[in-house]
Design a protein around this motif. Structure first.
Motif: not given
Length: 311
Positions: A132-135, A140-142, A234-239, A251-252
């Motif tokens: 679920l985290t990876a998905h 949804r985030t990236l 224009q790259g996107r980042l999530a942690s 995004h966290y």
């Protein structure tokens, strides 16, 4: 029932194996007889008190959010599951108390999906939280898209290994950081491994000179900084590991229970598109040892705890 529990914050030494009251079954919950539960880093972080600002502990706490097992009693208003159904779940409430390291857990139907029949209970227990985290982060985030290049940190770990598989399934090129001993494993997952440590940013730029379209940080600290440095304009980042991501414009993310998402992942597992590597298996009585191993941070895939089964 037998269960693992702790009555105060602390190291794995506070975990106790013994009797706990059987769970009560609410109208929209089912009683699941646990076959296996997965150890996750968030479990020991919660046990040590790192999450108490957002998740209150109602002691004694039975830890664990991942589960695979069999429905033995549906709640009065449940028509989604029946006695004998094999299920998987990310059974997280908004407080710590009634976890999955036990012979039974009362699981809200919003946290469950049917277990893939093609895999065993041990592998299935490792799918919910990490899958679920990876998905959710990727889609949804990236919002990754076919043809993009994605960076995944700790690509041999629980979340990272599933993120590699899901991003590849989405049609992305995936670069995954991992230790040399895990490079063959990351390659088998469909990723291109790169060694973490000193010089990582330079190695990533050599592989992807134009920068990453998306970066998925599961480690924090230096890995997060390098992720930000090697993004495309224009790259996107999530942690999922470091709230400092906000300072880089990213995004966290914190995984949410979602029955529909979980059913989707179960379908992918049924088709053999994603799989969970089970690193080591412990019994319920050995749960403290399983946690100590997980805390070392060198696990390939998942550490699983099994519960004795008697018909």
């Amino acid at each position: 029932m037998k269960a693992i529990s702790y009555s105060r914050y602390g190291s794995a030494d506070v975990l106790e194996y013994g009797e706990r009251p059987d769970p009560k079954v609410g109208p929209d919950t089912v009683l699941v007889k646990v076959r296996a539960a997965a150890v996750n880093p968030v479990d020991w972080k919660a046990r040590e008190g790192y999450l108490q600002a957002g998740l209150e502990a109602v002691f004694p706490v039975v830890p664990g959010w991942d589960v695979s097992g069999v429905v033995v009693q549906p709640g009065a208003a449940v028509d989604e599951f029946a006695v004998g159904d094999e299920v998987i779940g990310y059974v997280r409430e908004d407080f710590l108390s009634r976890g999955t390291f036990a012979e039974y857990v009362a699981a809200p139907v919003r946290t469950l999906a049917r277990k893939p029949l093609s895999i065993g209970f041990e592998e299935a227990a490792g799918l919910p939280l990490c899958g679920l985290t990876a998905h959710q982060v990727l889609h949804r985030t990236l919002k990754v898209r076919e043809g993009e290049t994605v960076l995944v940190h700790a690509a041999a770990g629980g979340v990272g290994s599933l993120a590699v598989q899901l991003a590849r399934h989405a049609g992305c090129r995936v670069i995954g950081t991992a230790g040399p001993h895990n490079h063959d494993y990351v390659t088998r997952l469909g990723g291109e491994p790169v060694e973490y440590g000193d010089g990582l940013a330079a190695r990533l730029r050599d592989l992807v000179p134009d920068g990453f379209d998306a970066a998925f940080d599961t480690v924090g600290g230096e890995a997060l900084r390098v992720s930000a440095e090697t993004l495309a304009p224009q790259g996107r980042l999530a942690s999922i590991a470091d709230a400092e991501v906000f300072s880089y414009g990213g995004h966290y993310a914190f995984v949410r229970p979602d029955a529909e998402d979980l059913a989707h992942l179960a379908g992918l597992a049924e088709q053999g598109i994603v799989s969970v590597h089970v690193d080591q298996v412990f019994t319920l009585e050995q749960a403290a040892e399983a946690y100590r191993l997980n805390e070392q941070g060198r696990t390939r895939g998942k550490i699983i705890v099994t519960v004795p089964w008697e018909d």
